[in-house]
Write a protein that holds these residues in place. Structure first.
Motif, PDB file in Angstrom:
ATOM      1  N   UNK A   1       0.825  -1.217   0.000  1.00 33.91           N
ATOM      2  CA  UNK A   1       0.000   0.000   0.000  1.00 33.91           C
ATOM      3  C   UNK A   1       0.853   1.258   0.000  1.00 33.91           C
ATOM      4  N   UNK A   2       0.290   2.343  -0.503  1.00 34.73           N
ATOM      5  CA  UNK A   2       0.985   3.629  -0.549  1.00 34.73           C
ATOM      6  C   UNK A   2       1.474   4.011   0.847  1.00 34.73           C
ATOM      7  N   UNK A   3       2.716   4.492   0.964  1.00 33.11           N
ATOM      8  CA  UNK A   3       3.630   4.962  -0.074  1.00 33.11           C
ATOM      9  C   UNK A   3       4.580   3.906  -0.651  1.00 33.11           C
ATOM     10  N   UNK A   4       4.239   2.638  -0.532  1.00 34.36           N
ATOM     11  CA  UNK A   4       5.059   1.587  -1.118  1.00 34.36           C
ATOM     12  C   UNK A   4       4.905   1.530  -2.633  1.00 34.36           C
ATOM     13  N   UNK A   5       5.553   0.531  -3.245  1.00 30.26           N
ATOM     14  CA  UNK A   5       5.502   0.381  -4.697  1.00 30.26           C
ATOM     15  C   UNK A   5       4.084   0.001  -5.113  1.00 30.26           C
ATOM     16  N   UNK A   6       3.498   0.775  -6.004  1.00 31.73           N
ATOM     17  CA  UNK A   6       2.082   0.609  -6.354  1.00 31.73           C
ATOM     18  C   UNK A   6       1.849  -0.669  -7.143  1.00 31.73           C
ATOM     19  N   UNK A   7       0.802  -1.408  -6.763  1.00 35.95           N
ATOM     20  CA  UNK A   7       0.437  -2.607  -7.526  1.00 35.95           C
ATOM     21  C   UNK A   7       0.136  -2.271  -8.985  1.00 35.95           C
ATOM     22  N   UNK A   8      -0.439  -1.086  -9.240  1.00 29.63           N
ATOM     23  CA  UNK A   8      -0.786  -0.704 -10.606  1.00 29.63           C
ATOM     24  C   UNK A   8       0.436  -0.464 -11.485  1.00 29.63           C
ATOM     25  N   UNK A   9       1.624  -0.382 -10.884  1.00 30.41           N
ATOM     26  CA  UNK A   9       2.830  -0.142 -11.674  1.00 30.41           C
ATOM     27  C   UNK A   9       3.691  -1.383 -11.849  1.00 30.41           C
ATOM     28  N   UNK A  10       3.334  -2.501 -11.204  1.00 31.82           N
ATOM     29  CA  UNK A  10       4.190  -3.680 -11.357  1.00 31.82           C
ATOM     30  C   UNK A  10       4.107  -4.254 -12.769  1.00 31.82           C
ATOM     31  N   UNK A  11       2.953  -4.175 -13.424  1.00 30.98           N
ATOM     32  CA  UNK A  11       2.858  -4.679 -14.795  1.00 30.98           C
ATOM     33  C   UNK A  11       3.541  -3.756 -15.799  1.00 30.98           C
ATOM     34  N   UNK A  12       3.310  -2.426 -15.738  1.00 31.86           N
ATOM     35  CA  UNK A  12       4.010  -1.550 -16.680  1.00 31.86           C
ATOM     36  C   UNK A  12       5.533  -1.560 -16.557  1.00 31.86           C
ATOM     37  N   UNK A  13       6.086  -1.859 -15.379  1.00 32.61           N
ATOM     38  CA  UNK A  13       7.538  -1.868 -15.251  1.00 32.61           C
ATOM     39  C   UNK A  13       8.158  -3.181 -15.738  1.00 32.61           C
ATOM     40  N   UNK A  14       7.325  -4.223 -15.887  1.00 30.47           N
ATOM     41  CA  UNK A  14       7.858  -5.542 -16.228  1.00 30.47           C
ATOM     42  C   UNK A  14       8.636  -5.549 -17.544  1.00 30.47           C
ATOM     43  N   UNK A  15       8.148  -4.947 -18.644  1.00 30.30           N
ATOM     44  CA  UNK A  15       8.955  -4.958 -19.881  1.00 30.30           C
ATOM     45  C   UNK A  15      10.317  -4.290 -19.713  1.00 30.30           C
ATOM     46  N   UNK A  16      10.385  -3.244 -18.894  1.00 25.03           N
ATOM     47  CA  UNK A  16      11.678  -2.604 -18.638  1.00 25.03           C
ATOM     48  C   UNK A  16      12.632  -3.565 -17.942  1.00 25.03           C
TER      49      UNK A  16
END
Length: 419
Positions: free
Chosen positions: A299-314
């Motif tokens: 949970x915020x201010x931790x790493x957002x669950x909504x960003x774990x998929x978009x960061x995966x290709x990187x």
């Protein structure tokens, strides 16, 4: 039937502006039902979830005018009518109508919420809060009825058993018009909660503590019209920043609030991503060799669950091995099989995503299974050699405003095609 077609391998360069926050606006619009005059929202994103909410508001009797990113809503004509299942089922955030209708009319009959399939996302915390304030819950087919049997909602002390953004916002909306004081303990702290509290306070509510784990609401009898600027979408910002690091040759991401992205930016810095953070923008340089990392959402201010998929290709273009563990939605792994179809060395093992990098991705036909998985596939398609066709793009259009136009401006070869 729409699909996104990407011819990959074209580096991105230039500037992209982040739109208003999806996760704010889907709560702000239902909250406007409580006002007794016109409310104007600025910075409203052009996404299909907003289109659905406007349709629902108009079906209820609200007058809505939309010009560009400005939305004017007059809720005075809203009537206490059952919300149609089809419209409501198209988006998860339909549950915010529970709180606003209950507070205004003393009852709400609303279809059960839909949205992306990320595994169980029960609304029991919402119902627990409403029941504590005096509402009774019953079910009518595919709809739920909440009612106070003619009595006003009563302020009370509510402890959230788990941290929930939706339940925190919904309780806050309902409590704004309840009699007396409501205290929410173990409240979620996300920026979107502060945004909704700011709108309600500008309408005349008395809310203190939004952004902390204890929120206090003194109920008021009436709320008035106002004008409100929607905060920038931190998830869209993170998506474009990850995209720029993956295949950019110098990309400026503007309309960004750095303080909303600190955990995400910190993880990119651990990877070795070179960025320049300015007052309301982040410039992402062309990257050389990056280091693999492991990610754990929280949970915020931790790493957002909504960003774990978009960061995966990187992560797939780094050096080494790593894993992703989503503690919010354990089943948020549907993008993994699609990325593997493109040649990624990635799999799900014991409930977590494991990857080995670097990878050479190849274009392929893939399917967006939810909103953020779709964003991951867009980034992967831009990185890949050859042609990628993404179906189920309705998920992507739910949350990314003008994504085709924005990426085309950056130099991507991308099209939205209707079969």
């Amino acid at each position: 039937m729409k699909k996104i077609v990407i011819n990959g391998g074209h580096p991105l360069k230039g500037e992209v502006a982040v739109s208003g926050a999806k996760n704010s606006v889907v709560a702000l619009i239902p909250a406007i039902i409580l006002a007794e005059d016109v409310v104007i929202l600025d910075g409203v994103p052009a996404i299909s979830d907003v289109d659905s909410l406007i349709d629902i508001m108009e079906l209820m009797g609200a007058k809505v005018e939309r010009e560009g990113e400005t939305l004017a809503i007059d809720p005075r004509g809203v009537q206490d009518v059952p919300m149609p299942y089809g419209k409501i089922n198209s988006l998860r955030a339909s549950y915010y109508f529970y709180g606003s209708l209950l507070a205004r009319f003393g009852q709400a009959v609303v279809g059960l919420p839909g949205g992306c399939d990320l595994g169980p996302r029960p609304i029991d915390l919402h119902l627990k809060a409403f029941e504590a304030m005096g509402a009774k819950v019953s079910y009518q087919g595919e709809s739920m009825r909440l009612a106070t049997d003619g009595n006003p909602l009563k302020g009370t002390h509510i402890y959230m058993d788990t941290v929930s953004v939706g339940a925190t916002i919904n309780t806050m909306i309902a409590a704004s018009r309840a009699q007396g004081r409501t205290v929410i303990e173990n409240a979620a702290r996300e920026p979107e909660i502060i945004d909704v509290a700011t709108l309600l306070n500008n309408m005349g509510a008395h809310i203190r503590g939004a952004g902390t784990d204890i929120i206090t609401i003194e109920g008021v009898e009436r709320l008035h019209g106002t004008r409100h600027q929607v905060i920038p979408d931190r998830i869209e910002a993170g998506t474009y920043i990850a995209m720029a690091a993956a295949i950019g040759e110098g990309v400026k991401v503007s309309n960004v609030l750095y303080e909303h992205l600190e955990s995400f930016i910190s993880k990119l810095e651990e990877m070795g991503v070179r960025m320049t953070v300015e007052e309301d923008s982040i410039f992402v340089e062309k990257q050389d060799q990056l280091k693999s990392v492991s990610i754990k959402t929280s949970p915020y201010p931790g790493f957002a669950t909504d960003l774990q998929q978009p960061i995966t290709p990187l992560l797939l273009r780094t050096q080494g091995r790593g894993n992703i563990r989503d503690t919010i939605y354990e089943k948020r792994v549907n993008h993994v099989a699609e990325l593997a179809r493109m040649g990624a060395k990635i799999s799900v093992l014991s409930g977590q995503i494991v990857y080995e990098a670097p990878n050479s991705l190849s274009g392929a036909p893939v399917k967006a299974t939810d909103l953020r998985a779709g964003a991951a596939l867009v980034i992967a398609g831009l990185m890949a050699e050859g042609r990628t066709e993404i179906t189920n793009v309705e998920f992507i259009l739910r949350g990314y405003s003008n994504i085709i136009e924005k990426l085309t401006e950056l130099g991507a070869d991308i099209q939205l095609i209707e079969d």
